[in-house]
Write a protein that holds these residues in place. Structure first.
Motif: not given
Length: 983
Positions: A645, A648, A675, A824-825, A828
């Motif tokens: 994360k 990225y 976030e 993005f969520r 992940v």
């Protein structure tokens, strides 16, 4: 004009000066008072009869402990800041600020149109008492500490907020061969950092700075660290010749309104000052009779290990070494677990130099009759001692202590170990360590806490402890920080409490702190039915008795309480079934050599502070590394979602579809930006801005903004934001965007979806504490991304007002930004699934590391993720698995998005046999006081293990390593039980 006397009674010292009419210093003294403030003052004044006898004098008292003396004697008092300021204005006009360090007080006084003072409140970290404590840890005098610091080669980052933090930073360095010279300078640097970060509270230190107080007067190394850190030249760093007595000089200068009186009259008032006695809060005695005590002693003496005379013994033996945080323990046992030899000593900052002569002594006593068939080592210095002396095995100290406790109480279910500054509590379930509790924020419940007061009152620790056994009225001192407790002890003395009553009260305080602050037990049943207590502090019968009385049940204290780690290691060596040990022979020990030098690893951006230990025969051991690359080994590439994360998000820099024609916009990469970065990055690049992220977090980046931090107690991730802003300003960025956000995204798993107050409103705080932001466009509006339609209107309006962007273009970019956030969520979660599949295909365990988005920052987590994967775990994060569980009511109000993710992730781990759970907590995070208890209950009610790693601004992977290895041992024991049950 009469001669003038100034008396400064501080927390640890009394300073007395005499000035003549021309402000010439006729006399000065600087003495420790050991809590006998009035007596020490009178003794000094009696020595002045030859100079002042028969004369009219003016006298004024100042200092943190001076008010009580002045009141009792009916003498005049002046506040110490006012007194110090008077002396500075008289002798050093043009001063911009004063830094004054005392025994337990530290203050900065800013001069200007008005005086402004900043002073330490709740902690004595960064003061003379802290320096004394650290010198004791290194087994040197304060003067020797100073001399060592002047020969340093490098500075290690060390916390100074509390002795516990500092010790936990220093001990791994020492136990792995770090040089005392470097540690000494690092201690002084910690004092500087504590003073600058903790007391400036956002105000810049500049101009001419005067340094006062005993520590700065006597310690050249401390002065050097201040000058270098603040970049001062000799014209702007002023160290007055009488800097240790400046407040007393100021008091003498302030006597112009005092009525001259005969010297003998003033001395008589002090000598016969009435001590005002007030009721003291007392408790029941520990023992009511000698017979009571003898029965107690006999019960505990029964828990002894039989001893065998090594001089006559023939046969195999097994060695256990515990290289602890402050002491080194060694035990030699026979096959029947009898004691052949034992040793307990301070490690004096170098465990190798302690173990070497003891091994030689053991071999000398063994002769040719005894063969050491196995040698095991545990404790903080495990790796160094194992490599130095070729021990057969090393084991994590929790397992070593469990081995020893089981020997005395086979069905033990709770172990509490209280050492000098450490407290460790282990819950045992199904024969394995189930959870670990450590004191992490304060040393008030440990042995050094009692020792500090014993020394302050002029007693040895042994004599002081015995005094409390039959005290009739133990004083109720509560269970507070040493600084507050020091005030309580002084007040108790003034109120007429005896030393015996104070001794007993302190022993009870240690126990209350352990039970209610560290263990946080509601009742004795929370501890267990079969409790083993150990550690040097429990050799104090007053502490042991207090513990039994507080929990209302008897416990087991072996007579080798202080050596249980070493004994457990020896038992492990015996159980290993070895026929011949790899331990260095007596001949090899004769030519043993050891030298250590510091180094900095340059193989990656972590820049680990290494210690390279070299032994005879070309053997080498490198410590301080987070990975295996400094050892000449390539890192094994094990999936790590924290790292994925972070990499990225950093890789977004320079990407985006816009052409940058609208100019640059800076975004500080911290707190909730981890976030929300995909959202903001996409929004601005779509609108043709070039987004400039602040650099990667480092210790030096933190120091860039240190002077603008207004609160020392806020979490480290927040403190880092100051450095990120300063870095963007240094790059010449003239527009910085960092919005306030009361709400996070609503994932419909919680009762509400707030950001924590620090995350929500820190942009406002930065705006008022970093003056340079006034010279640029600093945008920190209150925004809410949780309501997309509403944000389309408000966001578009903001962009039109600030940049003249048409609303239609803004709305289009906002919708793309929401899509980028969702992408993005999903990425992940997809990566999490890939990593879980990899783990299961390769037979690896999965560790779910739960925290907040900013815990992916390597500077914040200090490479904990590298350490975890080095043990073979596949690492995933809570945001990759929380979606598998539906919303469920919690015992607490669940109103934080990140909390809800962690709760769901913990519930999911309870359904997966190959997963374990670790929570990352930043020290200073108030809302995590809620999550820790809730997560523990979720996991433990399902029979799972809860492990918490508390991280601060200083890297201390030693304690982290112990917890992870303990978790591994517990998981292995669980697997073994399951396998046995399956058969």
């Amino acid at each position: 004009m009469a001669l003038r006397i100034g008396i400064d009674i501080g927390s640890t010292t009394v300073k007395v000066v005499v000035l003549d009419a021309q402000n010439k210093l006729l006399f000065r003294s600087y003495e420790r008072h050991y809590s006998k403030t009035r007596e020490r003052t009178c003794e000094t004044l009696r020595g002045l009869r030859g100079l002042l006898g028969g004369q009219q004098v003016q006298l004024l008292i100042t200092g943190s402990a001076g008010l009580g003396v002045a009141k009792a004697a009916g003498l005049d008092f002046v506040q110490e800041v006012y007194a110090t300021a008077a002396a500075v204005r008289e002798f050093i006009p043009g001063t911009d600020a004063v830094i004054e360090l005392g025994g337990e007080d530290a203050k900065i006084i800013f001069f200007g149109n008005t005086l402004e003072e900043r002073m330490n409140g709740s902690c004595a970290g960064g003061t003379g008492a802290f320096i004394d404590q650290m010198a004791t840890l290194l087994n040197v005098s304060v003067d020797e500490l100073d001399e060592l610091s002047l020969r340093h080669e490098k500075i290690y980052p060390i916390a100074s907020r509390c002795g516990v933090f500092a010790k936990s930073d220093i001990q791994p360095i020492l136990n792995q061969g770090g040089r005392k010279e470097d540690v000494a300078a690092s201690i002084f640097q910690a004092v500087v950092d504590q003073t600058v970060a903790g007391l400036t509270q956002g105000r810049e230190l500049k101009g001419t700075i005067v340094f006062l107080g005993g520590p700065l007067h006597f310690l050249a190394g401390l002065r050097q660290r201040f000058v270098e850190t603040l970049h001062l030249d000799q014209d702007h760093a002023i160290f007055p010749e009488d800097g240790d007595c400046f407040a007393a000089i100021g008091a003498a200068l302030c006597t112009e309104d005092s009525q001259p009186r005969p010297f003998e009259e003033l001395l008589d008032l002090l000598e016969h000052a009435a001590t005002v006695s007030t009721p003291v809060d007392t408790m029941d005695p520990l023992f009511t009779s000698q017979a009571d005590y003898e029965a107690f002693s006999a019960r505990h003496q029964a828990m002894a290990v039989p001893t065998v005379d090594l001089a006559t013994y023939t046969g195999p033996a097994y060695l256990g070494i515990d290289a602890g945080s402050t002491t080194t323990k060694m035990v030699l046992i026979d096959p029947d677990c009898n004691l052949l030899y034992s040793f307990y000593h301070s490690n004096q900052g170098n465990p190798v130099s302690i173990v070497l002569p003891q091994l030689r002594e053991i071999y000398a006593q063994c002769g040719g009759r005894v063969t050491i068939q196995g040698a095991a080592v545990t404790g903080y210095g495990e790796d160094l001692i194992k490599n130095a002396f070729s021990c057969d095995l090393g084991l994590v100290e929790t397992v070593a202590h469990l081995n020893a406790a089981r020997h005395f109480t086979p069905d033990v279910d709770f172990i509490i170990d209280i050492g000098g500054q450490d407290m460790k509590c282990f819950k045992i379930r199904n024969g394995a360590v189930d959870s670990i509790l450590l004191n992490e924020a304060c040393s008030s419940g440990c042995g050094s806490f009692i020792e500090t007061f014993a020394k302050a009152l002029g007693y040895t620790i042994a004599d002081f402890s015995k005094m409390g056994l039959f005290a009739r009225h133990p004083v109720n001192l509560g269970s507070r920080c040493t600084v507050f407790m020091n005030s309580s002890v002084k007040q108790a003395q003034k109120d007429g409490a005896s030393v015996e009553d104070i001794s007993a009260g302190l022993s009870i305080s240690v126990v209350k702190n352990a039970i209610y602050k560290v263990i946080r037990a509601a009742s004795a049943d929370d501890l267990g039915q079969h409790i083993v207590v150990q550690g040097g502090t429990f050799l104090n019968d007053a502490v042991l008795r207090s513990f039994e009385l507080e929990i209302g049940r008897e416990v087991t204290r072996p007579t080798i309480s202080g050596m249980m780690g070493a004994y457990g290691a020896a038992l492990a060596a015996k159980d290993a079934g070895l026929t011949q040990s790899t331990l260095l022979s007596a001949e090899a020990l004769a030519s043993f050599t050891h030298e250590a030098r510091p180094a900095t690893c340059k193989l990656c951006t972590n820049h680990c502070s290494l210690t390279i230990n070299r032994f005879d025969g070309g053997r080498k051991f490198i410590s301080g590394n987070r990975c295996s690359r400094p050892l000449g080994q390539e890192k094994v590439d094990i999936p790590d979602l924290l790292k994925f994360k972070y990499q990225y998000l950093r890789s977004l820099q320079g990407k985006g579809e816009g052409d940058g024609s609208r100019g640059k916009i800076g975004i500080p990469f911290g707190l909730n930006m981890y976030e929300n970065l995909p959202f903001w990055f996409t929004l601005f690049t779509t609108l043709n801005f070039e987004v400039v992220l602040s650099p990667e977090s480092t210790r030096s980046l933190y120091l860039k903004g240190q002077q603008t931090i207004p609160s020392d107690t806020v979490c480290y991730p927040a403190k880092l934001l100051h450095g990120h802003i300063m870095a963007l300003l240094e790059e010449g960025i003239d527009t910085i965007f960092y919005p306030c956000m009361s709400y996070n995204f609503d994932e419909h798993l919680s009762d509400n979806h707030y950001n924590c107050p620090v995350v929500a409103y820190y942009p406002d705080l930065l705006g008022v504490n970093i003056p340079a932001l006034e010279d640029i466009k600093y945008l920190h509006p209150n925004l809410g991304l949780h309501r997309p339609k509403d944000f389309e209107k408000k966001g578009a309006q903001l962009l039109e007002t600030e940049f003249g962007i048409p609303k239609r273009a803004s709305v289009k970019a906002i919708r793309k930004a929401y899509a980028a956030y969702e992408d993005f969520r999903r990425l992940v979660q997809k990566k999490g699934e890939e990593y879980i599949s990899f783990a299961r295909e390769t037979g690896r365990k999965i560790l779910v590391v739960a925290g907040r988005p900013y815990h992916m920052d390597p500077e914040i987590n200090h490479g904990i993720n590298d350490l975890i994967t080095s043990f073979g775990f596949v690492l995933i994060t809570e945001d990759a698995v929380f979606q598998h569980m539906d919303k469920q009511p919690r015992r607490v109000l669940n109103q934080w998005t990140y909390h809800a993710r962690m709760y769901n992730a913990a519930r999911y781990v309870c359904t997966q046999p190959d997963m374990a759970f670790i929570q990352l907590v930043s020290f200073g995070c108030g809302v995590d006081a809620i999550t820790t208890d809730e997560l523990r209950s979720i996991l433990e009610e399902a029979g799972e293990l809860y492990t918490q790693l508390k991280i601060d601004d200083i890297s201390n992977l030693g304690a982290v390593k112990i917890r992870i290895r303990s978790l591994m041992a517990a998981l292995d024991a669980r697997d073994a039980r399951n396998q046995k049950g399956g058969q």
